[in-house]
Write an enzyme that holds these catalytic residues in place. Sequence first.
Site, PDB file in Angstrom:
ATOM      1  N   ASP A  73      -6.008   1.458  12.478  1.00 54.42           N
ATOM      2  CA  ASP A  73      -7.323   0.853  12.250  1.00 54.42           C
ATOM      3  C   ASP A  73      -8.153   0.769  13.518  1.00 54.42           C
ATOM      4  O   ASP A  73      -9.370   0.572  13.472  1.00 54.42           O
ATOM      5  CB  ASP A  73      -7.162  -0.550  11.655  1.00 54.42           C
ATOM      6  CG  ASP A  73      -6.656  -0.435  10.234  1.00 54.42           C
ATOM      7  OD1 ASP A  73      -5.455  -0.192  10.049  1.00 54.42           O
ATOM      8  OD2 ASP A  73      -7.484  -0.536   9.311  1.00 54.42           O
ATOM      9  N   GLN A 114       0.827  -1.222   0.000  1.00 56.42           N
ATOM     10  CA  GLN A 114       0.000   0.000   0.000  1.00 56.42           C
ATOM     11  C   GLN A 114       0.857   1.266   0.000  1.00 56.42           C
ATOM     12  O   GLN A 114       0.428   2.306  -0.478  1.00 56.42           O
ATOM     13  CB  GLN A 114      -0.928   0.020   1.222  1.00 56.42           C
ATOM     14  CG  GLN A 114      -2.061  -0.986   1.173  1.00 56.42           C
ATOM     15  CD  GLN A 114      -1.720  -2.260   1.902  1.00 56.42           C
ATOM     16  OE1 GLN A 114      -0.560  -2.679   1.920  1.00 56.42           O
ATOM     17  NE2 GLN A 114      -2.704  -2.895   2.499  1.00 56.42           N
TER      18      GLN A 114
HETATM   19  O1  MRU Z   1      -5.349  -3.335   4.893  1.00 57.66           O
HETATM   20  P1  MRU Z   1      -5.565  -1.865   4.678  1.00 57.66           P
HETATM   21  O2  MRU Z   1      -4.940  -1.347   3.433  1.00 57.66           O
HETATM   22  O3  MRU Z   1      -7.027  -1.490   4.798  1.00 57.66           O
HETATM   23  O4  MRU Z   1      -4.814  -1.205   5.907  1.00 57.66           O
HETATM   24  C1  MRU Z   1      -4.824   0.192   6.039  1.00 57.66           C
HETATM   25  C2  MRU Z   1      -4.030   0.668   7.178  1.00 57.66           C
HETATM   26  O5  MRU Z   1      -3.413  -0.085   7.896  1.00 57.66           O
HETATM   27  C3  MRU Z   1      -4.063   2.143   7.450  1.00 57.66           C
HETATM   28  O6  MRU Z   1      -2.872   2.567   8.026  1.00 57.66           O
HETATM   29  C4  MRU Z   1      -5.221   2.441   8.419  1.00 57.66           C
HETATM   30  O7  MRU Z   1      -6.402   1.895   7.940  1.00 57.66           O
HETATM   31  C5  MRU Z   1      -5.384   3.878   8.647  1.00 57.66           C
HETATM   32  S1  MRU Z   1      -6.101   4.676   7.253  1.00 57.66           S
HETATM   33  C6  MRU Z   1      -6.282   6.311   7.592  1.00 57.66           C
END
Ligand code: MRU
Length: 368
Positions: A243, A202
């Site tokens: 999260d 990501q």
């Molecule tokens: O698995 P993902 O891509 O949904 O994980 C996203 C993250 O870990 C982000 O750092 C988190 O959701 C914060 S988004 C503002």
Amino acid sequence: MKVDGRHFRSIWRSADGWSVDVIDQRRLPHELVISKLTNVAEAAEAIRSMVVRGAPLIGATAAYGMALAMRDDKSDVAIERSYLRLFGTRPTAINLKWALDEMRRVLRPLPPSARSDAAYARADDIAEEDVVINQGIARCGLALIEAIAAKKPGEVVNVLTHCNAGWLATVDWGTATAPIYLAHQRGIAVHVWVDETRPRNQGAALTAWELGHHGVPHTVISDNAGGHLMQHGRVDLVIVGTDRVAANGDVCNKIGTYLKALAASDNGVPFYVALPSPTIDFSVADGLAQIPIEQRGGEEVTHMTGRTEDGRIETVRIVPEGSPVANYGFDVTPARLVSGLITERGVLKADRASLAAAFPERIASAAE
Ligand code: MRU
């Protein structure tokens, strides 16, 4: 934020007024593809398959998913069924439950005939509130960047971030990136070290894409490079998203965040976590013990996808056939390693007293 000068959000109501458009984040950074959600099943699948991802955007998509559901069936049964369908998509980001609870709270007391309009109105509000919250995070976090800039006049402020807690992970601005975008807008020289964030990349795919298209200087590094850069004074501060933040200030975020916090602690580098208030979960007393950690399919570890020189998107295996793999999606950084929580109401200590003083209403909603 901007993509080559044009303002984008990650989710919006499409021109027909009822369907919902999102950026298909699985296709970035190679293609900017808009995907249309027309019913609750499509909204749930978009979250599950990570067309959309990032805690706040998962919440906003779920809210619109409920609105799409109410368009098709306005019954009490439909409220519960679509709640459960959307709730079951991903386990870790608490924003999902927060948004679904909000939608159900608004919808349940209404007569069925009023539910569709009310659902769209609340989903629109949730999306707008996310933007306003992130602008608050931007202002509070800016002070941290300004303080570092003041200590090294004429030099660049180097921020390290992990995963994508940028505008793509929210409705706009992002959380970890919000202070960075604002600093950049104010003319402060900022540079971002972007962790690639295996296995789904990501950072390399999404954070680099959005910073690049908005014009923020950045460098993509392998996940393992952060500690080295900190040892050599190349990181002024770390800002990550989350999260779920437990009542005790423990922070759950993308796998690898904990290792960055350890390296930051060992090197005296401030480690900040940016979060909107819907990410606080007062029902979880101890983050390390209680936050559910998503485990995803092994193919994310065994394979990588990219674009070949001649423009084809290809997926290739990088792990020997037959080697078992494990794919933990998140980890928990203990509160003691967190320098501060950047929220829309200020930069807080990562502990229960500070969270409770700043967000008392979240304690009440956790008890429901
Ligand atoms: O698995 P993902 O891509 O949904 O994980 C996203 C993250 O870990 C982000 O750092 C988190 O959701 C914060 S988004 C503002």
